[in-house]
Design a protein around this motif. Structure first.
Motif, PDB file in Angstrom:
ATOM      1  N   ALA A   1       0.835  -1.207   0.000  1.00 27.14           N
ATOM      2  CA  ALA A   1       0.000   0.000   0.000  1.00 27.14           C
ATOM      3  C   ALA A   1       0.868   1.255   0.000  1.00 27.14           C
ATOM      4  O   ALA A   1       0.587   2.211  -0.734  1.00 27.14           O
ATOM      5  CB  ALA A   1      -0.942  -0.007   1.205  1.00 27.14           C
ATOM      6  N   ILE A   2       1.926   1.259   0.794  1.00 31.23           N
ATOM      7  CA  ILE A   2       2.830   2.410   0.827  1.00 31.23           C
ATOM      8  C   ILE A   2       3.476   2.616  -0.533  1.00 31.23           C
ATOM      9  O   ILE A   2       3.570   3.747  -1.027  1.00 31.23           O
ATOM     10  CB  ILE A   2       3.902   2.226   1.929  1.00 31.23           C
ATOM     11  N   LEU A   3       3.938   1.551  -1.167  1.00 30.44           N
ATOM     12  CA  LEU A   3       4.576   1.647  -2.478  1.00 30.44           C
ATOM     13  C   LEU A   3       3.602   2.183  -3.526  1.00 30.44           C
ATOM     14  O   LEU A   3       3.955   3.055  -4.316  1.00 30.44           O
ATOM     15  CB  LEU A   3       5.129   0.284  -2.911  1.00 30.44           C
TER      16      LEU A   3
ATOM     17  N   GLY B   1      12.189   2.465 -12.378  1.00 32.51           N
ATOM     18  CA  GLY B   1      12.461   1.432 -13.356  1.00 32.51           C
ATOM     19  C   GLY B   1      12.252   0.036 -12.820  1.00 32.51           C
ATOM     20  O   GLY B   1      11.778  -0.168 -11.700  1.00 32.51           O
ATOM     21  N   VAL B   2      12.618  -0.917 -13.671  1.00 34.94           N
ATOM     22  CA  VAL B   2      12.493  -2.336 -13.347  1.00 34.94           C
ATOM     23  C   VAL B   2      13.804  -3.038 -13.657  1.00 34.94           C
ATOM     24  O   VAL B   2      14.608  -2.568 -14.467  1.00 34.94           O
ATOM     25  CB  VAL B   2      11.346  -3.008 -14.141  1.00 34.94           C
ATOM     26  N   GLY B   3      13.998  -4.174 -13.012  1.00 30.71           N
ATOM     27  CA  GLY B   3      15.203  -4.953 -13.253  1.00 30.71           C
ATOM     28  C   GLY B   3      14.939  -6.438 -13.115  1.00 30.71           C
ATOM     29  O   GLY B   3      13.945  -6.856 -12.513  1.00 30.71           O
TER      30      GLY B   3
ATOM     31  N   SER C   1      12.827  -6.709  -9.813  1.00 41.67           N
ATOM     32  CA  SER C   1      12.748  -5.623  -8.848  1.00 41.67           C
ATOM     33  C   SER C   1      12.141  -4.381  -9.493  1.00 41.67           C
ATOM     34  O   SER C   1      12.123  -4.232 -10.714  1.00 41.67           O
ATOM     35  CB  SER C   1      14.134  -5.291  -8.289  1.00 41.67           C
ATOM     36  N   ILE C   2      11.654  -3.510  -8.626  1.00 40.88           N
ATOM     37  CA  ILE C   2      11.158  -2.187  -8.997  1.00 40.88           C
ATOM     38  C   ILE C   2      11.996  -1.196  -8.204  1.00 40.88           C
ATOM     39  O   ILE C   2      12.183  -1.374  -6.995  1.00 40.88           O
ATOM     40  CB  ILE C   2       9.667  -2.019  -8.636  1.00 40.88           C
ATOM     41  N   ILE C   3      12.506  -0.161  -8.879  1.00 42.48           N
ATOM     42  CA  ILE C   3      13.389   0.786  -8.211  1.00 42.48           C
ATOM     43  C   ILE C   3      12.933   2.215  -8.452  1.00 42.48           C
ATOM     44  O   ILE C   3      12.443   2.546  -9.530  1.00 42.48           O
ATOM     45  CB  ILE C   3      14.856   0.589  -8.653  1.00 42.48           C
TER      46      ILE C   3
ATOM     47  N   GLU D   1      12.463  -5.908  -4.160  1.00 42.30           N
ATOM     48  CA  GLU D   1      13.014  -7.041  -4.914  1.00 42.30           C
ATOM     49  C   GLU D   1      12.329  -8.332  -4.495  1.00 42.30           C
ATOM     50  O   GLU D   1      12.101  -8.569  -3.304  1.00 42.30           O
ATOM     51  CB  GLU D   1      14.523  -7.138  -4.615  1.00 42.30           C
ATOM     52  N   GLN D   2      11.988  -9.160  -5.476  1.00 38.82           N
ATOM     53  CA  GLN D   2      11.391 -10.472  -5.215  1.00 38.82           C
ATOM     54  C   GLN D   2      12.231 -11.520  -5.926  1.00 38.82           C
ATOM     55  O   GLN D   2      12.368 -11.474  -7.143  1.00 38.82           O
ATOM     56  CB  GLN D   2       9.946 -10.508  -5.720  1.00 38.82           C
TER      57      GLN D   2
END
Length: 181
Positions: A12-14, A78-80, A100-102, A118-119
């Motif tokens: 929710a915060i993200l 971005g994404v990685g 991941s999302i950064i 990161e997952q």
């Protein structure tokens, strides 16, 4: 607070952060172009990292490509992707892969602040006398700061979800080098 409640709270915060940043960014600047696709790709940077560690019976190979979109000179998101192979002879082999999302913020050109979710899927198999298998998901939420010069940032990040002797990482603090072209 249970782990499920904590994870829901972080999500929710993200989401609120992303909506807040994107709303503020689009409200700040409106430009019109005859070629919106070209404008989009002019604001995208590609980069990532590569790691290689070799030792007496130890191998660690990592590759982590990523892409960011620069909303302006201060904020990027971005994404990685990430893949790591690690092996200790007669002890274990492991494969870690995920994404991941950064979010990056540059309050001044030389300083870069970051938040990264990161997952990773972790697959560990014991070898030799250590016959075991351990497969699990590892979530990391990193906050970091670094010194930036041109397209390279060197810094330190902290995993706020780190738990000792659990997960994919042996320490909550991790140095990093980011390169985007």
């Amino acid at each position: 607070m249970s782990k499920n409640n904590f994870t829901s709270y972080l999500k929710a915060i993200l989401i609120v952060f992303i909506l807040f940043v994107s709303n503020n960014l689009t409200a700040q600047q409106r430009t019109f172009s005859s070629n919106p696709a070209a404008d989009f790709w002019n604001k995208v940077q590609f980069g990532g990292g590569f790691g290689l560690s070799l030792g007496s019976g130890y191998t660690d190979i990592s590759i982590a490509p990523s892409a960011i979109y620069n909303f302006n000179e201060y904020v990027s998101m971005g994404v990685g992707l990430q893949y790591t192979y690690a092996s200790q002879r007669n002890f274990y082999t492991s494969n870690l892969y995920g994404g991941s999302i950064i979010a990056l913020v540059n309050p001044i050109p030389e300083i870069q602040l970051s938040a990264e979710l990161e997952q990773l899927r972790v697959n560990v198999k014991g070898t030799g006398q250590n016959d075991f298998t351990n497969n699990f998901w590892n979530t990391g939420l990193f906050v970091g700061a670094g010194y930036r010069t041109n397209n390279v940032t060197v810094g330190l990040r902290y995993n706020v979800l780190y738990k000792e002797n659990q997960g994919a990482y042996s320490d909550a603090f991790m140095p990093f080098v980011r390169v985007y072209f």
